[in-house]
Structures are given as C-alpha cells and as structure tokens.
Design an enzyme around this catalytic site. Structure first.
Site, PDB file in Angstrom:
ATOM      1  N   LYS A   1      15.839  27.319  11.714  1.00 52.00           N
ATOM      2  CA  LYS A   1      16.163  28.249  12.922  1.00 52.00           C
ATOM      3  C   LYS A   1      16.639  27.128  14.140  1.00 52.00           C
ATOM      4  O   LYS A   1      17.490  27.306  14.727  1.00 52.00           O
ATOM      5  CB  LYS A   1      15.245  29.277  13.222  1.00 52.00           C
ATOM      6  CG  LYS A   1      15.415  30.172  14.631  1.00 52.00           C
ATOM      7  CD  LYS A   1      14.743  31.252  14.771  1.00 52.00           C
ATOM      8  CE  LYS A   1      14.938  31.900  15.988  1.00 52.00           C
ATOM      9  NZ  LYS A   1      13.974  32.980  16.369  1.00 52.00           N
TER      10      LYS A   1
ATOM     11  N   GLU B   1       9.223  18.700   9.531  1.00 50.86           N
ATOM     12  CA  GLU B   1       9.127  18.725   7.678  1.00 50.86           C
ATOM     13  C   GLU B   1      10.444  18.865   7.247  1.00 50.86           C
ATOM     14  O   GLU B   1      10.926  18.118   6.575  1.00 50.86           O
ATOM     15  CB  GLU B   1       8.335  20.044   7.327  1.00 50.86           C
ATOM     16  CG  GLU B   1       6.868  19.616   7.689  1.00 50.86           C
ATOM     17  CD  GLU B   1       6.455  20.389   8.852  1.00 50.86           C
ATOM     18  OE1 GLU B   1       7.269  20.571   9.677  1.00 50.86           O
ATOM     19  OE2 GLU B   1       5.259  20.716   9.146  1.00 50.86           O
TER      20      GLU B   1
ATOM     21  N   GLY C   1      11.740  33.794  12.725  1.00 54.01           N
ATOM     22  CA  GLY C   1      11.810  33.065  11.391  1.00 54.01           C
ATOM     23  C   GLY C   1      11.254  33.893  10.201  1.00 54.01           C
ATOM     24  O   GLY C   1      11.882  33.729   9.138  1.00 54.01           O
ATOM     25  N   ARG C   2       9.931  34.346  10.609  1.00 55.01           N
ATOM     26  CA  ARG C   2       9.475  35.256   9.377  1.00 55.01           C
ATOM     27  C   ARG C   2      10.058  36.626   9.053  1.00 55.01           C
ATOM     28  O   ARG C   2       9.807  37.465   8.159  1.00 55.01           O
ATOM     29  CB  ARG C   2       7.917  35.405   9.562  1.00 55.01           C
ATOM     30  CG  ARG C   2       7.635  35.858  10.891  1.00 55.01           C
ATOM     31  CD  ARG C   2       6.296  35.791  11.396  1.00 55.01           C
ATOM     32  NE  ARG C   2       5.797  36.330  12.710  1.00 55.01           N
ATOM     33  CZ  ARG C   2       6.008  35.451  13.748  1.00 55.01           C
ATOM     34  NH1 ARG C   2       6.391  34.194  13.663  1.00 55.01           N
ATOM     35  NH2 ARG C   2       5.628  36.123  15.070  1.00 55.01           N
TER      36      ARG C   2
ATOM     37  N   GLU D   1       1.189  35.162  11.088  1.00 53.94           N
ATOM     38  CA  GLU D   1       1.837  34.734  12.130  1.00 53.94           C
ATOM     39  C   GLU D   1       2.091  35.657  13.174  1.00 53.94           C
ATOM     40  O   GLU D   1       2.311  35.339  14.275  1.00 53.94           O
ATOM     41  CB  GLU D   1       3.058  33.651  11.530  1.00 53.94           C
ATOM     42  CG  GLU D   1       3.614  32.815  12.733  1.00 53.94           C
ATOM     43  CD  GLU D   1       4.534  31.560  12.107  1.00 53.94           C
ATOM     44  OE1 GLU D   1       4.230  30.586  11.902  1.00 53.94           O
ATOM     45  OE2 GLU D   1       5.732  32.171  11.870  1.00 53.94           O
TER      46      GLU D   1
ATOM     47  N   HIS E   1      -8.918  38.303 -13.736  1.00 54.35           N
ATOM     48  CA  HIS E   1      -9.810  37.231 -14.617  1.00 54.35           C
ATOM     49  C   HIS E   1     -10.328  36.436 -13.384  1.00 54.35           C
ATOM     50  O   HIS E   1     -10.801  35.166 -14.104  1.00 54.35           O
ATOM     51  CB  HIS E   1      -9.141  36.707 -15.671  1.00 54.35           C
ATOM     52  CG  HIS E   1      -8.776  37.707 -16.742  1.00 54.35           C
ATOM     53  ND1 HIS E   1      -9.626  38.239 -17.594  1.00 54.35           N
ATOM     54  CD2 HIS E   1      -7.665  38.735 -16.535  1.00 54.35           C
ATOM     55  CE1 HIS E   1      -8.969  39.403 -18.225  1.00 54.35           C
ATOM     56  NE2 HIS E   1      -7.859  39.605 -17.551  1.00 54.35           N
TER      57      HIS E   1
ATOM     58  N   LYS F   1       1.226  20.728  15.909  1.00 56.81           N
ATOM     59  CA  LYS F   1       2.645  20.037  15.860  1.00 56.81           C
ATOM     60  C   LYS F   1       2.527  18.936  16.803  1.00 56.81           C
ATOM     61  O   LYS F   1       2.977  17.775  16.669  1.00 56.81           O
ATOM     62  CB  LYS F   1       3.757  20.918  16.190  1.00 56.81           C
ATOM     63  CG  LYS F   1       4.275  22.027  15.252  1.00 56.81           C
ATOM     64  CD  LYS F   1       5.558  22.368  15.516  1.00 56.81           C
ATOM     65  CE  LYS F   1       5.787  23.969  14.632  1.00 56.81           C
ATOM     66  NZ  LYS F   1       6.894  24.676  15.173  1.00 56.81           N
TER      67      LYS F   1
END
Ligand code: F6P
Length: 555
Positions: free
Chosen positions: A214, A220, A281-282, A367, A398, A518
């Site tokens: 965005k 990253e 973003g999410r 978030e 399990h 950050k």
C-alpha cells in the site's frame, strides 16, 4: 438494527447497560449449557441466523435470551447502527489517520454510486477491476509473454501483512478454482530464505512478480522486491536494447497507492494497479492487492468472491440486529471476552483449503482491535481484542484441543464447515464434518463423573476422564467453499471486528503499535551494517544480544 442511543458520551463501563451485563454475568456464570438446552428443546434451531449464504449457530454459546437482550441494548447505547451508517457513507471514521473506511466500496456492484469528496469511488473501483481483469486474462491466456517471449507460468506475489495474508489465504482457500497450469508463490518475510525458497527451480523468463505494498515503503517488501529484481535481471537483462527496463517491464507489476514509490523502484506506472487510502491494508484482499487471486481463479470467480463480500455487506447494513450475523458474532465475542473472562478465540476451519484463514484473521482482528485507548485517547478500563489463533480441524484435535476440553482456561471456538465437499473423497468429508459436530457437542455437554463411572472407569480415573463441558462455541456452515462463500466469510469477520471496535470505542483502522519496532529495527539495521561496529546505546540486554550476533554471524 439498533437505534442510536443517548449515552454515547458516557464511558463504556459506566453505562447502565454494561452494569446490567456484569450483574447478569455474575448470576449466570454457573449456568451450564446442559441446563439451557434442557430448558428449551428448540434452542438449537432458535439461536441461529442466516446471511449471505452463511448459517451461524450460536446456540452453544453461554447466552440466554436475557444475555442477548442486554448485549443488544449495549450495542444500541454505543450507536452501532449510526456508526455503521457512517462507515458505509464514507465518513472519516478512522479518526487517528483522518480517513474514510470504505472496503465496502471495493465490492459494490458496477453502477452503484458512492461519493467521497465529490468523487464516485465505485466507478474508480470498477475501472481498476476492469484493468486487473484484462491483465489477468492476458497472463492466463499466454498473450502476455516475458522478456524472452516465453509464456508466464509462475506468479510470485511479494508483500507483507495485509499485502500478503489476504492473497495467500485466498489462493489457498480457492485452489480448487485455480488454474492448475500455473504456479503461485508468496514471499513476505525479510528472511532471505523465504525469497530463495520461493524462486528455487523457477525460470525467470516465465516468472511474473507482483509487488504489493500500500505504502511502497515497507522494508521487508522492498528488500524482497530488490532481491527479485536482481534475480530476474541476472538472467534476463541485456537481451535486447531495452536492457534492464525491458525485462522489468515484462516481469514486474506493482499494486500500491504510492505512484512515486512505484516509479522510483523502476516499475512503469502503466504496470501499476492502484487503490486508495480508504482501504486499510488488512481490508484489502478484494482490492488490486488481490491481483494474484484474480490471476489464479480468473476474473469471473473473483467477481463472484466480491459478490459474496457484498452480500454480507448488505446483510450487515440492513438486517435487524437480532438476526445480523456480524452483530451477533461481535456481541457474543464481547460477552465471552469482557464478561466471561475468555482471553482468546480459537478459529477452527474444518476445511484444509482454509489452512491460512486463522493467520489471515489474526491480522484482521488483532491489528484492528489490539488497542488500549479510546477514540479520544483515554485508557480503557475493560479488555479489548482477544487473541485469535487456530488450525484446521481435524489436525488441531490431535494437538491443542486437550486444553480446550479440559484445561483451566475458557477458549471460545469458531467452527467453520462446508456441507458439500470439494474433494471426490466424499466419505472422508462425512468423517471430517462428523468431527466438527462432535467437537462442538463434546465441548458444550462434556461427560459427567456419573457417566464416566457408568462406563466402567476405575474410580481413580474418574476425575481425569470427566469433561466439565460448558465450553462455548459457534458453528458457521456454508453449502460449499466457493469464491462467494469465502467473500461472505471474510466480510462476516470484518464487520464483526468493526462492531466490537465501535462498542469498545477504539479505532479499529489504525495500527500505531507497529511503528516503534519498525523505527528501532531501522536504527539497529544500520548498526549491524556499519563496518566499524559502532558503540551500542541500547539497554544492556539488547546490547549483549547484538554483540553476540556480531561475533557469531560469520563473514
Ligand atoms: O506493519 C503493519 C502494516 O502497516 C500493515 O498494517 C500492513 O498491512 C503491512 O504493514 C504492509 O504494509 P504495506 O502494504 O504498506 O507494505
């Protein structure tokens, strides 16, 4: 839906509706689901709701009619209805970033209008969707070729957070609808192994990179995009007069709101698909961020997914609160979290294709609602967003279900299942769904000591084999895991998160909490890169860890 209340200025825990719920919780705490079901033979059919093709059974939650009435009164006092209308109309409800929150516009049908600052955003959305569709078709048909003229067979999407989790989740979820002749990979982690593993064995001449960010400033993503560029150019550059630019133009496209950033990276803005600051973003998997999804499943299926989102949006906007899936899920979540003391929600999809859904939901929910101050900056005196986690059933059974059944903590569960299988192994689907139904039943009703004894257990083992039960769960069922159903499911959680944020009076659409890390990482990265090992000025623990790392990292 709820009518606007008059108490919107009173802090949440001071409201009579909150006090009433707290009192009710004290008196209701010991009521067992066994009693609730025994008292109302219709409970399993009554405490259910339908919307956008999804069926929500919340009868195994620890609520009765009074609980629900009080929760709805709380929602009304927080003006959930009015705040919902504000979101849908484009008001700047993301106050700390002064932005509208309009992911609902991403899935409005062509022809509908929604004006923000005099601009019809729905028309903008469809313009981008049409460009995405044309591009996707060119890739899928082979009309778009790479720098050497080869057909694109691999699509590598680079992004992180909301620019990765949605696309990877949707790709996995809708694999059955995807073009099996193509290979899709997703790179997010700045750990170089993520990139190296993703491109291992791929031919650069057949590989398209979609750089999703965005902001187009995320460390990253830019690091991985640069690695991709080097990897691509090492074998493709200089094959013609266009040199590097020619190869990049054929093998890189960008999805972003930052045109300058995309240009600076060297991607032609002709090959950029835009979106807008009013898409968080999410909340962006159905924007151009979903380009990899569209290439995988094709534009028609993508539009079907958007239709599923939209169907849930309409249901959320229009259905009465008592039958409104996102509102019900939100209120039950608040009840479990704030009044019954549950700290987490386990999301348990009984669908292997949904294996990344819990990870996707973690960003969406945590978030969004991992906040501890109200919209006007006061510290809250109640719990906000719970921890979301999960794994596909039956694998989780399990592994960690033991704690959910017999541990000391209350872990409300969301079971998600589909009636029609996508696999030809139909009997296994029955087994899968039998497990889903069995888990909800076992959690709710348990097994009493008497039942254990009458099964012949040795007295010393009775306590160990007893299941208290009274462990709450909801079950979401859809007919089949289609693009439409996935869209509806994601929108269900999006709106449920929104309703909770309204009630908790927090900003569900900012994420200031990720900033400090950050900034510190940037400073530390420059210290690690410096050749002269500068004097460290962190705390003693961080200093010692960095020194150890420097000593041991090798040449
Ligand atoms: O670090 C948090 C975050 O800002 C998320 O909210 C976002 O989804 C992610 O980083 C990626 O951001 P971008 O799409 O700008 O690269």
């Amino acid at each position: 839906m709820d009518k606007p209340g008059t108490e919107d200025l009173v802090s949440l825990t001071q409201r009579p509706q909150w006090a009433a719920l707290a009192a009710h919780a004290t008196q209701f705490a010991q009521t067992h689901l066994r009693e609730l079901f025994a008292a109302d033979p219709e409970r399993g059919r009554r405490l259910c709701a339908e919307g956008a093709g999804l069926h929500l059974d919340y009868s195994k939650q620890r609520v009765d009619d009074q609980t629900l009435r009080l929760l709805h009164e709380l929602a009304a006092s927080c003006d959930v209805h009015g705040r919902t209308a504000a979101m849908f109309s484009g008001e700047r409800i993301n106050r700390t970033e002064d932005r509208s929150v309009l992911h609902v516009a991403l899935r409005m049908p062509k022809g509908e209008r929604l004006e923000v600052d005099g601009v019809d955003v729905v028309a903008q959305v469809h313009e981008v969707l049409d460009r995405m569709a044309a591009f996707s078709e060119r890739i899928r048909s082979g009309a778009w070729t790479g720098h050497t003229g080869k057909r694109i067979r691999n699509v590598v999407s680079i992004g992180i957070g909301g620019s990765d989790l949605g696309p990877v989740m949707a790709y996995e979820a809708l694999r059955d609808f995807s073009d099996r002749g193509m290979h899709f990979a997703f790179v997010s982690n700045v750990d170089g192994t993520d990139f190296s593993e993703a491109v291992r064995g791929l031919d650069p001449a057949e590989t398209l990179f979609i750089v999703c960010s965005k902001t187009f400033t995320t460390l990253e993503t830019l690091a991985n995009a640069h690695a991709a560029r080097r990897w691509c150019l090492e074998s493709l550059a200089g094959d013609d007069d266009a040199g590097d630019d020619g190869a990049v133009a054929k093998h890189f496209v960008a999805v972003s709101t930052n045109t300058d950033g995309v240009r600076d990276f060297g991607i032609d803005t002709e090959n950029m698909f835009g979106f807008w600051d009013w898409v968080g973003g999410r909340y962006s998997m159905d924007s151009a961020i979903g380009l990899s999804t569209m290439i995988a499943i094709g534009p028609d299926n993508f539009r079907d997914m958007l239709a599923g989102f939209h169907a849930m949006d309409v249901h959320f906007r229009d259905a009465p609160a008592e039958r409104n899936l996102p509102v019900l899920m939100a209120l039950i979540g608040i009840w479990n979290n704030d009044f019954l003391g549950a700290d987490t929600v386990a999301v348990l999809p009984y669908a292997q294709y949904l294996k990344r859904f819990p990870a996707y939901l973690q960003q969406l929910t945590m978030e969004s609602n991992g906040k501890s101050v109200t919209l006007d900056g006061r510290r809250v005196d109640y719990q906000t967003g719970p921890v979301y986690w999960g794994e596909p059933g039956t694998n989780g059974q399990h592994s960690f279900y033991q704690l959910i059944h017999q541990g000391t903590r209350l872990v409300p569960c969301d079971f998600i299942g589909f009636c029609e299988p996508l696999s030809p192994l139909r009997e296994q689907h029955d087994l899968l769904m039998a497990n889903l139904f069995a888990q909800g039943e076992a959690l709710a009703f348990g097994k009493t000591a008497d039942e254990v004894r009458s099964g012949g257990a040795a007295e010393a083992l009775v306590a160990h084999k007893t299941f208290e039960g009274n462990r709450p769960s909801s079950t979401i069922l859809a007919r089949k895991l289609t693009p439409h159903a996935l869209g509806a499911l994601v929108a269900l959680y999006e709106h449920s998160v929104f309703v909770q944020g309204v009630i908790w009076d927090i900003d569900s659409f900012d994420q200031w909490g990720v900033e400090l890390g950050k900034v510190l990482a940037k400073r530390t990265a420059s210290e690690l890169a410096a050749v002269d090992s500068p004097r460290l000025r962190h705390d003693s623990s961080t200093n010692a860890l960095i020194e150890r790392y420097r000593d041991q990292r090798g040449a």
